[in-house]
Design a protein around this motif. Structure first.
Motif, mmCIF file in Angstrom:
data_model
loop_
_atom_site.group_PDB
_atom_site.id
_atom_site.type_symbol
_atom_site.label_atom_id
_atom_site.label_comp_id
_atom_site.label_asym_id
_atom_site.label_seq_id
_atom_site.Cartn_x
_atom_site.Cartn_y
_atom_site.Cartn_z
ATOM 1 N N THR A 94 64.091 56.170 20.293
ATOM 2 C CA THR A 94 64.152 54.738 19.975
ATOM 3 C C THR A 94 63.316 53.879 20.921
ATOM 4 O OG1 THR A 94 66.148 54.439 21.298
ATOM 5 C CG2 THR A 94 66.454 54.975 18.956
ATOM 6 N N LYS A 108 60.236 52.880 20.875
ATOM 7 C CA LYS A 108 59.409 51.863 20.210
ATOM 8 C C LYS A 108 60.199 50.591 19.898
ATOM 9 C CE LYS A 108 56.412 50.855 16.390
ATOM 10 N NZ LYS A 108 55.420 51.331 15.495
ATOM 11 N N THR A 109 61.449 50.723 19.569
ATOM 12 C CA THR A 109 62.253 49.559 19.170
ATOM 13 C C THR A 109 62.928 48.861 20.357
ATOM 14 O OG1 THR A 109 64.198 50.930 18.758
ATOM 15 C CG2 THR A 109 62.699 50.542 16.893
ATOM 16 N N ARG A 110 62.755 49.384 21.540
ATOM 17 C CA ARG A 110 63.367 48.783 22.727
ATOM 18 C C ARG A 110 62.644 47.499 23.108
ATOM 19 N NH1 ARG A 110 68.363 50.661 23.245
ATOM 20 N NH2 ARG A 110 68.329 52.803 22.518
#
Length: 172
Positions: free
Chosen positions: A62, A64-66
């Motif tokens: 995850t 990339k979405t942080r």
């Protein structure tokens, strides 16, 4: 030529380097994209694969979405420093090929007070600028294919295979 003259802008790098005294490698891009300049953080274009590649290499699906702070914490925890070879240049939109009159980043001072042992360049333009201007830096460097969406030659799996090279100096 007149269209190029109208769209080519001289822009100052808006981002600070990410590093600390524990950093072991430095990843250098060329110059922040329009999306990165607008959002105030590295590799912010939604189709840039930088964060996805690092996520796969470090088994952090995850990443990339942080948010920005979480990504910066991740980089520092992995001992990765991040910056660009240019601190100012003339550029059209986000096109590396359009970069003219680059003003170079102060890499020698950036390396001070770190444990950086290896430099990796993200893409051809960053590599060209690095090779032409930073021969005095006594560290090995390695070209890595660009994570930009413009680099269609490398699918995600092939990109991850190439970027796997960053792991070796981190393990020493």
């Amino acid at each position: 030529m007149s269209n190029l003259a109208k769209t080519l802008e001289s822009i100052r790098h808006p981002l600070e380097p990410i590093k600390d005294s524990n950093s072991k490698i430095l990843i250098l891009g060329s110059f922040p994209s329009v999306a990165s300049r607008e959002q105030g953080f590295y590799y912010s274009h939604p189709r840039n694969r930088f964060w996805e590649v690092l996520g796969r290499l470090f088994q952090y699906d995850t990443l990339k979405t942080r948010n920005r702070e979480e990504k910066e914490t991740f980089l520092l925890a992995q001992k990765i420093a991040l910056y660009d070879v240019c601190i100012e240049c003339e550029i059209t939109n986000s096109s590396d090929e359009s970069i003219k009159n680059p003003k170079l980043a102060p890499l020698e001072s950036l390396l001070q007070n770190t444990q950086i042992q290896h430099i990796f360049t993200n893409g051809k333009k960053a590599t060209q600028i690095y090779q032409r201007n930073f021969q005095k830096i006594p560290l090995p460097y390695t070209y890595l294919p660009s994570t930009s969406p413009a680099n269609a030659r490398y699918n995600f799996d092939k990109l991850c295979q190439e970027w796997d090279k960053i792991l070796t100096p981190l393990q020493s």
